[in-house]
Design a protein around this motif. Sequence first.
Motif, PDB file in Angstrom:
ATOM      1  N   ASP A  53     -10.463  31.014  36.431  1.00 33.38           N
ATOM      2  CA  ASP A  53     -11.149  32.040  37.220  1.00 33.38           C
ATOM      3  C   ASP A  53     -12.339  31.442  37.969  1.00 33.38           C
ATOM      4  N   TYR A  54     -13.073  30.561  37.314  1.00 35.11           N
ATOM      5  CA  TYR A  54     -14.210  29.916  37.971  1.00 35.11           C
ATOM      6  C   TYR A  54     -13.759  29.166  39.228  1.00 35.11           C
ATOM      7  N   VAL A  55     -12.707  28.385  39.105  1.00 35.72           N
ATOM      8  CA  VAL A  55     -12.208  27.614  40.253  1.00 35.72           C
ATOM      9  C   VAL A  55     -11.739  28.551  41.364  1.00 35.72           C
ATOM     10  N   LYS A  56     -11.035  29.606  41.012  1.00 36.76           N
ATOM     11  CA  LYS A  56     -10.548  30.547  42.031  1.00 36.76           C
ATOM     12  C   LYS A  56     -11.709  31.242  42.748  1.00 36.76           C
ATOM     13  N   ILE A  57     -12.753  31.597  42.013  1.00 37.36           N
ATOM     14  CA  ILE A  57     -13.908  32.250  42.637  1.00 37.36           C
ATOM     15  C   ILE A  57     -14.671  31.261  43.509  1.00 37.36           C
ATOM     16  N   MET A  58     -14.782  30.010  43.085  1.00 41.89           N
ATOM     17  CA  MET A  58     -15.431  28.999  43.928  1.00 41.89           C
ATOM     18  C   MET A  58     -14.644  28.807  45.228  1.00 41.89           C
ATOM     19  N   GLN A  59     -13.335  28.853  45.162  1.00 37.47           N
ATOM     20  CA  GLN A  59     -12.495  28.777  46.369  1.00 37.47           C
ATOM     21  C   GLN A  59     -12.745  29.995  47.266  1.00 37.47           C
ATOM     22  N   LEU A  60     -12.871  31.165  46.658  1.00 35.46           N
ATOM     23  CA  LEU A  60     -13.185  32.384  47.407  1.00 35.46           C
ATOM     24  C   LEU A  60     -14.513  32.219  48.142  1.00 35.46           C
TER      25      LEU A  60
ATOM     26  N   GLY B 102     -16.309  41.154  30.608  1.00 31.36           N
ATOM     27  CA  GLY B 102     -15.421  41.625  29.557  1.00 31.36           C
ATOM     28  C   GLY B 102     -14.687  42.910  29.882  1.00 31.36           C
ATOM     29  N   ASP B 103     -14.872  43.424  31.112  1.00 24.22           N
ATOM     30  CA  ASP B 103     -14.220  44.671  31.512  1.00 24.22           C
ATOM     31  C   ASP B 103     -13.331  44.478  32.740  1.00 24.22           C
ATOM     32  N   GLY B 104     -12.958  43.217  33.011  1.00 24.19           N
ATOM     33  CA  GLY B 104     -12.135  42.923  34.187  1.00 24.19           C
ATOM     34  C   GLY B 104     -12.953  42.597  35.414  1.00 24.19           C
ATOM     35  N   THR B 105     -14.279  42.633  35.291  1.00 32.76           N
ATOM     36  CA  THR B 105     -15.147  42.267  36.412  1.00 32.76           C
ATOM     37  C   THR B 105     -15.927  41.007  36.062  1.00 32.76           C
ATOM     38  N   ILE B 106     -16.340  40.323  37.093  1.00 36.84           N
ATOM     39  CA  ILE B 106     -17.217  39.169  36.955  1.00 36.84           C
ATOM     40  C   ILE B 106     -18.417  39.403  37.856  1.00 36.84           C
ATOM     41  N   THR B 107     -19.601  39.100  37.331  1.00 37.84           N
ATOM     42  CA  THR B 107     -20.816  39.163  38.124  1.00 37.84           C
ATOM     43  C   THR B 107     -21.147  37.753  38.592  1.00 37.84           C
ATOM     44  N   GLY B 108     -21.440  37.630  39.866  1.00 37.75           N
ATOM     45  CA  GLY B 108     -21.814  36.340  40.424  1.00 37.75           C
ATOM     46  C   GLY B 108     -23.224  36.385  40.980  1.00 37.75           C
ATOM     47  N   SER B 109     -23.928  35.272  40.843  1.00 37.41           N
ATOM     48  CA  SER B 109     -25.240  35.101  41.450  1.00 37.41           C
ATOM     49  C   SER B 109     -25.226  33.752  42.157  1.00 37.41           C
ATOM     50  N   VAL B 110     -25.581  33.752  43.441  1.00 31.90           N
ATOM     51  CA  VAL B 110     -25.458  32.555  44.269  1.00 31.90           C
ATOM     52  C   VAL B 110     -26.714  32.395  45.124  1.00 31.90           C
ATOM     53  N   TYR B 111     -27.285  31.189  45.139  1.00 30.98           N
ATOM     54  CA  TYR B 111     -28.351  30.869  46.084  1.00 30.98           C
ATOM     55  C   TYR B 111     -27.696  30.424  47.383  1.00 30.98           C
ATOM     56  N   VAL B 112     -28.238  30.905  48.516  1.00 29.62           N
ATOM     57  CA  VAL B 112     -27.623  30.628  49.817  1.00 29.62           C
ATOM     58  C   VAL B 112     -28.694  30.235  50.831  1.00 29.62           C
ATOM     59  N   LEU B 113     -28.367  29.219  51.611  1.00 29.03           N
ATOM     60  CA  LEU B 113     -29.156  28.844  52.779  1.00 29.03           C
ATOM     61  C   LEU B 113     -28.274  29.007  54.002  1.00 29.03           C
ATOM     62  N   LEU B 114     -28.822  29.605  55.048  1.00 28.84           N
ATOM     63  CA  LEU B 114     -28.121  29.699  56.332  1.00 28.84           C
ATOM     64  C   LEU B 114     -28.820  28.742  57.284  1.00 28.84           C
ATOM     65  N   ALA B 115     -28.119  27.673  57.615  1.00 27.92           N
ATOM     66  CA  ALA B 115     -28.641  26.682  58.550  1.00 27.92           C
ATOM     67  C   ALA B 115     -27.867  26.809  59.850  1.00 27.92           C
ATOM     68  N   GLY B 116     -28.483  26.339  60.916  1.00 29.99           N
ATOM     69  CA  GLY B 116     -27.822  26.344  62.211  1.00 29.99           C
ATOM     70  C   GLY B 116     -28.292  25.180  63.040  1.00 29.99           C
ATOM     71  N   VAL B 117     -27.463  24.809  63.998  1.00 30.78           N
ATOM     72  CA  VAL B 117     -27.807  23.673  64.849  1.00 30.78           C
ATOM     73  C   VAL B 117     -27.348  23.942  66.281  1.00 30.78           C
ATOM     74  N   LYS B 118     -28.204  23.561  67.215  1.00 28.45           N
ATOM     75  CA  LYS B 118     -27.842  23.533  68.626  1.00 28.45           C
ATOM     76  C   LYS B 118     -27.444  22.107  68.959  1.00 28.45           C
ATOM     77  N   LYS B 119     -26.493  21.960  69.848  1.00 32.43           N
ATOM     78  CA  LYS B 119     -26.013  20.636  70.225  1.00 32.43           C
ATOM     79  C   LYS B 119     -27.181  19.738  70.630  1.00 32.43           C
TER      80      LYS B 119
ATOM     81  N   LEU C 260     -23.719  31.054  39.466  1.00 38.89           N
ATOM     82  CA  LEU C 260     -23.683  31.470  38.072  1.00 38.89           C
ATOM     83  C   LEU C 260     -22.731  32.656  37.971  1.00 38.89           C
ATOM     84  N   LEU C 261     -21.674  32.506  37.172  1.00 43.21           N
ATOM     85  CA  LEU C 261     -20.678  33.563  36.999  1.00 43.21           C
ATOM     86  C   LEU C 261     -20.693  34.051  35.549  1.00 43.21           C
ATOM     87  N   THR C 262     -20.627  35.375  35.386  1.00 41.66           N
ATOM     88  CA  THR C 262     -20.609  35.980  34.060  1.00 41.66           C
ATOM     89  C   THR C 262     -19.415  36.924  33.972  1.00 41.66           C
ATOM     90  N   ASP C 263     -18.546  36.663  32.998  1.00 42.10           N
ATOM     91  CA  ASP C 263     -17.420  37.559  32.732  1.00 42.10           C
ATOM     92  C   ASP C 263     -17.968  38.744  31.951  1.00 42.10           C
TER      93      ASP C 263
END
Length: 152
Positions: A7-14, A85-102, A80-83
Amino acid sequence: MDPSVEDYVKIMQLYARYARAIDSGDGEGWSNCYASKGQYLSSTFGECNGRPELSIFAVDHYKRWIDKGIQTRHWNNQVLLTDNGDGTITGSVYVLLAGVKKGEAPQLYLQTTYTDTLIKEEGRWVLKQRRSDADMRPDPSQLGFTKWETQA
């Protein structure tokens, strides 16, 4: 409880498909990362509900940046993923949005945390809800945006 390795690998792919789809303007691909009635709640970009609205948002998001000559990249880390136990998983993810001009150095445009509720729908993990709570974001007018919300 930790999710299974499978499940961890599949969610990382998602999460990887999600980032690549939003950064390439693939509205269908991005919205398919969500449940059919999935929800995106963002302190920066507003709220989207259901795949049709999510798809429009993803295309609009991409176009707004590209129209400014900026190619974005969403960088996910500290997943960080937490199962629950009820068919759901909670995820917490740190995200940076970077951008570049040519020809220019990349810039950081957004620092946020995703808090996810993941479910299995049609045999695959999808986002039932993603909440994005920005720690740092630019003034939209600095980028020439009149508003952050989708123009659907």
